[in-house]
Motif scaffolding. Structure first.
Motif, short mmCIF file in Angstrom:
data_model
loop_
_atom_site.label_atom_id
_atom_site.label_comp_id
_atom_site.label_asym_id
_atom_site.label_seq_id
_atom_site.Cartn_x
_atom_site.Cartn_y
_atom_site.Cartn_z
N LEU A 9 52.29 105.38 76.54
CA LEU A 9 51.93 106.79 76.76
C LEU A 9 53.15 107.69 76.66
CD1 LEU A 9 49.38 106.46 79.72
CD2 LEU A 9 48.88 106.96 77.31
N THR A 10 54.28 107.22 77.17
CA THR A 10 55.51 108.02 77.10
C THR A 10 55.96 108.21 75.67
OG1 THR A 10 56.20 107.18 79.27
CG2 THR A 10 57.89 108.20 77.90
N VAL A 11 55.89 107.13 74.87
CA VAL A 11 56.27 107.22 73.46
C VAL A 11 55.34 108.16 72.71
CG1 VAL A 11 56.46 105.93 71.30
CG2 VAL A 11 57.38 104.95 73.41
N LEU A 12 54.04 108.06 72.99
CA LEU A 12 53.08 108.96 72.33
C LEU A 12 53.34 110.41 72.70
CD1 LEU A 12 49.75 106.91 72.69
CD2 LEU A 12 51.14 107.25 70.63
N ARG A 13 53.73 110.66 73.96
CA ARG A 13 54.06 112.03 74.37
C ARG A 13 55.28 112.54 73.62
NH1 ARG A 13 54.57 111.13 79.18
NH2 ARG A 13 56.71 111.54 79.80
N ALA A 16 54.19 113.47 70.22
CA ALA A 16 53.33 114.65 70.23
C ALA A 16 54.15 115.94 70.22
CB ALA A 16 52.41 114.63 71.44
N ALA A 17 55.39 115.87 70.70
CA ALA A 17 56.22 117.08 70.79
C ALA A 17 56.40 117.76 69.44
CB ALA A 17 57.57 116.72 71.42
N PRO A 18 56.88 117.08 68.40
CA PRO A 18 56.97 117.74 67.09
C PRO A 18 55.61 118.02 66.48
CG PRO A 18 57.59 115.44 66.90
CD PRO A 18 57.48 115.73 68.36
N ALA A 44 50.68 116.58 78.04
CA ALA A 44 51.14 116.94 79.39
C ALA A 44 50.45 116.09 80.45
CB ALA A 44 50.90 118.42 79.65
N VAL A 45 49.17 115.81 80.25
CA VAL A 45 48.43 114.99 81.21
C VAL A 45 49.01 113.58 81.27
CG1 VAL A 45 46.21 113.90 81.69
CG2 VAL A 45 46.30 116.32 81.05
N THR A 46 49.43 113.05 80.11
CA THR A 46 50.01 111.70 80.11
C THR A 46 51.31 111.65 80.90
OG1 THR A 46 51.34 112.01 78.08
CG2 THR A 46 49.05 111.30 77.81
N ASP A 47 51.97 112.81 81.07
CA ASP A 47 53.20 112.84 81.86
C ASP A 47 52.93 112.41 83.30
OD1 ASP A 47 55.84 113.31 82.62
OD2 ASP A 47 55.43 115.40 83.11
N PHE A 48 51.76 112.78 83.81
CA PHE A 48 51.40 112.41 85.17
C PHE A 48 50.77 111.02 85.21
CE2 PHE A 48 51.33 117.02 84.82
CZ PHE A 48 52.15 117.40 85.88
N VAL A 49 50.00 110.69 84.17
CA VAL A 49 49.29 109.41 84.14
C VAL A 49 50.25 108.25 84.01
CG1 VAL A 49 47.64 108.00 82.87
CG2 VAL A 49 47.18 110.43 83.23
N ASP A 50 51.24 108.36 83.09
CA ASP A 50 52.12 107.20 82.86
C ASP A 50 52.97 106.89 84.09
OD1 ASP A 50 54.00 109.20 82.79
OD2 ASP A 50 54.53 108.94 80.69
N GLY A 51 53.43 107.93 84.79
CA GLY A 51 54.21 107.69 86.00
C GLY A 51 53.37 107.06 87.10
N TYR A 52 52.15 107.54 87.23
CA TYR A 52 51.24 106.99 88.26
C TYR A 52 50.92 105.52 87.97
CZ TYR A 52 46.97 106.06 90.88
OH TYR A 52 46.02 105.49 91.68
N ILE A 70 63.19 112.74 78.51
CA ILE A 70 63.44 113.17 77.14
C ILE A 70 62.16 113.70 76.51
CG2 ILE A 70 64.10 112.40 74.83
CD1 ILE A 70 66.00 110.41 76.14
N ALA A 71 61.05 112.98 76.72
CA ALA A 71 59.77 113.41 76.17
C ALA A 71 59.35 114.75 76.76
CB ALA A 71 58.70 112.35 76.45
N ASP A 72 59.56 114.93 78.06
CA ASP A 72 59.21 116.20 78.71
C ASP A 72 60.01 117.35 78.11
OD1 ASP A 72 57.47 114.84 80.32
OD2 ASP A 72 58.79 114.78 82.06
#
Length: 203
Positions: A9-13, A16-18, A44-52, A70-72
């Motif tokens: 999920l972090t890699v996909l985020r 997704a940035a570019p 942005a939702v994955t930012d919370f999901v992957d950490g949880y 870095i992804a954020d």
């Protein structure tokens, strides 16, 4: 590196940035605005999901800890560049965006300088609120473009001013966290005092 779901999920985020900017190269507005908005919100939702999930499943890793901020930052910086460009360099957006970008570069430089001591600049609760405020503000501003080019004038005005207020709030929180990190790093930035030559004893 283990390809756990949180790491994926972090890699996909990060990818997704570019992708947010690419939407405006392949689609006309307002479709580009809507696609960018959906992509940004999902990322942005994955930012919370992957950490949880990483904490709940005990799958925390050094790779995830390194790549997550870095992804954020990539998401926020690229999105702000797109919004600033399409807003015609409007000062209401340009100024807070500049403050946010300055802080991100400054803190990244601090962490690089501190090296092994960079652990003292761990993410605080205020920094998490800062990231949340940034992402909400950016999402609202993307919706402004969608409403504007979709012919919804009232929705455009409401989302514009809501996004502006949220972006300035995010900028204030960003500066506060930047000052907090700088204060923590300050003791390591001072040079050691040099001995006074006049106080040297003659053997």
């Amino acid at each position: 590196m283990t390809w756990t779901l949180p790491n994926i999920l972090t890699v996909l985020r990060l990818l997704a940035a570019p992708g947010v900017a690419v939407m405006f190269l392949f689609f006309l507005r307002p479709w580009a605005d809507w696609f960018a908005l959906v992509l940004f919100v999902v990322a942005a939702v994955t930012d919370f999901v992957d950490g949880y999930l990483a904490r709940a499943w005990k799958q925390e890793s050094k790779f995830g800890a390194m790549l997550d901020p870095i992804a954020d930052k990539a998401m926020v910086i690229i999105a702000l560049l797109v919004i600033t460009g399409f807003s015609g360099m409007n000062p209401w957006i340009l100024l807070p965006a500049t403050l946010i970008l300055f802080r991100e570069v400054f803190v990244s430089g601090l962490r690089e300088f501190l090296g092994a001591k960079a652990g003292l600049l761990q993410v605080t609760k205020l920094a998490k609120w800062k990231t949340t405020a940034q992402m909400v503000a950016i999402a609202v501003l993307f919706s402004t473009g969608a409403f504007e080019h979709g012919g919804h004038e009232v929705g455009s005005v409401i989302s514009w001013w809501t996004g502006i207020v949220l972006l300035w709030l995010a900028a204030v929180l960003t500066l506060m966290t930047g000052w907090d990190y700088f204060s923590k790093a300050l003791p390591f930035l001072r040079d050691a005092p040099q001995p006074d030559p006049s106080e040297r004893r003659v053997p």
